[in-house]
Design a protein around this motif. Structure first.
Motif, PDB file in Angstrom:
ATOM      1  N   ARG A  69      43.902 -60.107 -13.215  1.00  0.00           N
ATOM      2  CA  ARG A  69      43.060 -61.083 -13.906  1.00  0.00           C
ATOM      3  C   ARG A  69      41.727 -60.460 -14.300  1.00  0.00           C
ATOM      4  O   ARG A  69      41.226 -60.695 -15.404  1.00  0.00           O
ATOM      5  N   LEU A  70      41.156 -59.681 -13.415  1.00  0.00           N
ATOM      6  CA  LEU A  70      39.866 -59.055 -13.731  1.00  0.00           C
ATOM      7  C   LEU A  70      39.993 -58.103 -14.914  1.00  0.00           C
ATOM      8  O   LEU A  70      39.110 -58.037 -15.778  1.00  0.00           O
ATOM      9  N   MET A  71      41.076 -57.362 -14.954  1.00  0.00           N
ATOM     10  CA  MET A  71      41.276 -56.447 -16.071  1.00  0.00           C
ATOM     11  C   MET A  71      41.467 -57.215 -17.376  1.00  0.00           C
ATOM     12  O   MET A  71      40.920 -56.840 -18.424  1.00  0.00           O
ATOM     13  N   ALA A  72      42.223 -58.304 -17.315  1.00  0.00           N
ATOM     14  CA  ALA A  72      42.497 -59.079 -18.524  1.00  0.00           C
ATOM     15  C   ALA A  72      41.274 -59.858 -18.994  1.00  0.00           C
ATOM     16  O   ALA A  72      41.005 -59.929 -20.201  1.00  0.00           O
ATOM     17  N   GLU A  73      40.527 -60.445 -18.058  1.00  0.00           N
ATOM     18  CA  GLU A  73      39.442 -61.344 -18.428  1.00  0.00           C
ATOM     19  C   GLU A  73      38.101 -60.638 -18.591  1.00  0.00           C
ATOM     20  O   GLU A  73      37.261 -61.078 -19.388  1.00  0.00           O
ATOM     21  N   LEU A  74      37.886 -59.556 -17.837  1.00  0.00           N
ATOM     22  CA  LEU A  74      36.571 -58.914 -17.858  1.00  0.00           C
ATOM     23  C   LEU A  74      36.611 -57.473 -18.352  1.00  0.00           C
ATOM     24  O   LEU A  74      35.578 -56.822 -18.418  1.00  0.00           O
ATOM     25  N   GLY A  75      37.790 -56.955 -18.661  1.00  0.00           N
ATOM     26  CA  GLY A  75      37.884 -55.666 -19.307  1.00  0.00           C
ATOM     27  C   GLY A  75      37.743 -54.447 -18.420  1.00  0.00           C
ATOM     28  O   GLY A  75      37.472 -53.344 -18.923  1.00  0.00           O
ATOM     29  N   TYR A  76      37.928 -54.591 -17.106  1.00  0.00           N
ATOM     30  CA  TYR A  76      37.887 -53.408 -16.248  1.00  0.00           C
ATOM     31  C   TYR A  76      39.020 -52.452 -16.610  1.00  0.00           C
ATOM     32  O   TYR A  76      40.125 -52.872 -16.977  1.00  0.00           O
ATOM     33  N   ASP A  77      38.751 -51.165 -16.481  1.00  0.00           N
ATOM     34  CA  ASP A  77      39.770 -50.158 -16.764  1.00  0.00           C
ATOM     35  C   ASP A  77      40.797 -50.069 -15.651  1.00  0.00           C
ATOM     36  O   ASP A  77      41.972 -49.752 -15.902  1.00  0.00           O
ATOM     37  N   ALA A  78      40.383 -50.308 -14.413  1.00  0.00           N
ATOM     38  CA  ALA A  78      41.288 -50.285 -13.266  1.00  0.00           C
ATOM     39  C   ALA A  78      40.646 -51.098 -12.149  1.00  0.00           C
ATOM     40  O   ALA A  78      39.420 -51.243 -12.099  1.00  0.00           O
ATOM     41  N   VAL A  79      41.469 -51.626 -11.272  1.00  0.00           N
ATOM     42  CA  VAL A  79      40.991 -52.407 -10.135  1.00  0.00           C
ATOM     43  C   VAL A  79      41.645 -51.888  -8.870  1.00  0.00           C
ATOM     44  O   VAL A  79      42.879 -51.730  -8.803  1.00  0.00           O
ATOM     45  N   VAL A  80      40.829 -51.593  -7.873  1.00  0.00           N
ATOM     46  CA  VAL A  80      41.275 -51.139  -6.562  1.00  0.00           C
ATOM     47  C   VAL A  80      41.367 -52.358  -5.654  1.00  0.00           C
ATOM     48  O   VAL A  80      40.426 -53.161  -5.592  1.00  0.00           O
TER      49      VAL A  80
ATOM     50  N   ALA B   2      42.321 -43.892  -9.735  1.00  0.00           N
ATOM     51  CA  ALA B   2      41.552 -44.599 -10.755  1.00  0.00           C
ATOM     52  C   ALA B   2      40.383 -43.769 -11.274  1.00  0.00           C
ATOM     53  O   ALA B   2      39.979 -43.916 -12.433  1.00  0.00           O
ATOM     54  N   ALA B   3      39.824 -42.920 -10.418  1.00  0.00           N
ATOM     55  CA  ALA B   3      38.667 -42.096 -10.802  1.00  0.00           C
ATOM     56  C   ALA B   3      38.892 -40.673 -10.305  1.00  0.00           C
ATOM     57  O   ALA B   3      38.245 -40.222  -9.357  1.00  0.00           O
ATOM     58  N   PRO B   4      39.802 -39.939 -10.907  1.00  0.00           N
ATOM     59  CA  PRO B   4      40.144 -38.601 -10.407  1.00  0.00           C
ATOM     60  C   PRO B   4      38.970 -37.631 -10.406  1.00  0.00           C
ATOM     61  O   PRO B   4      38.955 -36.681  -9.621  1.00  0.00           O
ATOM     62  N   ASP B   5      37.992 -37.842 -11.270  1.00  0.00           N
ATOM     63  CA  ASP B   5      36.817 -36.978 -11.303  1.00  0.00           C
ATOM     64  C   ASP B   5      35.673 -37.508 -10.444  1.00  0.00           C
ATOM     65  O   ASP B   5      34.587 -36.916 -10.421  1.00  0.00           O
ATOM     66  N   GLY B   6      35.888 -38.627  -9.760  1.00  0.00           N
ATOM     67  CA  GLY B   6      34.875 -39.190  -8.877  1.00  0.00           C
ATOM     68  C   GLY B   6      34.032 -40.261  -9.541  1.00  0.00           C
ATOM     69  O   GLY B   6      34.191 -40.582 -10.721  1.00  0.00           O
ATOM     70  N   LEU B   7      33.125 -40.839  -8.741  1.00  0.00           N
ATOM     71  CA  LEU B   7      32.276 -41.954  -9.167  1.00  0.00           C
ATOM     72  C   LEU B   7      30.855 -41.481  -9.419  1.00  0.00           C
ATOM     73  O   LEU B   7      30.304 -40.691  -8.652  1.00  0.00           O
TER      74      LEU B   7
END
Length: 319
Positions: free
Chosen positions: A191-202, A215-220
């Motif tokens: 829902r968060l990805m669909a409604e708020l446009g997140y690229d990935a959700v953990v 989700a973030a292979p190069d880190g945060l």
């Protein structure tokens, strides 16, 4: 100028000190007389009010209140908090007149009587989600608490919470290349990805480190943390060099879990990580800037007002 003042108002009150997470039967809706406004006071018909996680600490009785900047709510007291409403009665010749829309601190009731000085006028066409939402907090965190650099990978814990839902969108507008969130389970994450446009959700129902690695292979680069606990610890383990962490809250503890966290201190110096507790109260100038910029972002469709939690992404992390 005045208009007839209602004789009574409904008020939500605390009738029993909660044990653990508050329950509905710890509260009651009661009718109380509404006082006539004295000199310098207004009567406001409440249209909407904020339900904030800080209320959990305010009604907590003997709970630890360290750092809580609000007075406690005792048994028999009315709840309170940010509210938006229409002025029904006001002093003649004052800065606020009948029909104005104002923000004040006496929510959780139908009508409020309070001093003019405790009200702030807002345009009548501003939605309650914008006026009472936590977008200003998220904006200040991303422009004062830290700065988003073009292409940054940003993680927002509790990505569907009142602050998180706005922080994810604002980070994108400010130039983030990839925006991630945490949520309690896969369905809420979708829902968060669909409604708020997140690229990935953990999600907390699976190992966090493995999900962050994928989700973030190069880190945060930037983390806006609203949860604490293991979600924050996992986010630190996923840091890139010069990562910036802004801590806004600890929903894990407020919702009955454990917000304490053990961080790997050996990462901070080599990676030049910064970790900062932050309150938007530190930068009051950000609020006016936020109101101006958010109006433009909403008008052109970049920003979706999010004044309430989307799903249950702020549930305590699973260890």
């Amino acid at each position: 100028m005045t208009t007839p003042v209602p004789a009574a108002t409904r008020v939500v009150t605390l009738i029993r000190e909660p044990t653990g997470t508050p329950r509905a039967d710890d509260f009651a809706v009661v009718e109380r007389p509404l006082a006539e406004p004295g000199p310098g006071a207004v009567v406001v018909r409440v249209r909407a009010f904020r339900v904030s996680a800080s209320l959990l600490a305010m009604v907590g009785g003997g709970r630890e209140r360290r750092g809580v900047p609000f007075p406690p709510v005792a048994v028999g007291d009315a709840l309170y908090g940010a509210a938006m409403g229409t002025v029904l009665a006001a002093p003649s010749g004052g800065p606020i007149t009948v029909g104005d829309t104002v923000i004040h601190h006496l929510g959780w009731r139908d009508y409020a009587v309070l001093p003019v000085r405790d009200c702030r006028m807002v345009p009548a066409d501003v939605s309650p989600a914008v006026a009472l939402g936590f977008g200003g907090t998220a904006y200040a965190a991303l422009t004062r608490g830290t700065r988003v650099h073009p292409g940054d990978t940003v993680l927002v814990t509790a990505g569907g919470s009142a602050i998180g839902a706005m922080a994810g969108q604002i980070a994108r507008i400010l130039g983030a290349g990839r925006v991630l969130a945490t949520a309690s389970d896969r369905s809420r994450g979708d829902r968060l990805m669909a409604e708020l446009g997140y690229d990935a959700v953990v999600t907390r129902d699976r190992p966090l480190d493995a999900q962050l690695g994928q989700a973030a292979p190069d880190g945060l680069d930037v983390v806006i943390d609203n949860v604490g606990g293991e979600q924050l610890a996992a986010a630190v383990r996923a840091a890139r060099p010069h990562a910036r962490y802004v801590l806004l809250g600890s929903l894990a503890g407020q919702l009955g879990g454990d917000s304490t966290v053990q961080l790997d201190g050996g990462l901070f110096a080599p990676l030049r990580i910064t970790l900062r507790g932050y309150s938007s109260d530190d930068d009051p100038d950000a609020e006016a800037e936020w109101r101006e910029r958010s109006a433009a972002w909403i008008a052109d469709g970049q920003l979706v007002p999010a004044g309430a939690t989307v799903g249950d992404s702020s549930a305590p992390p699973r260890r």
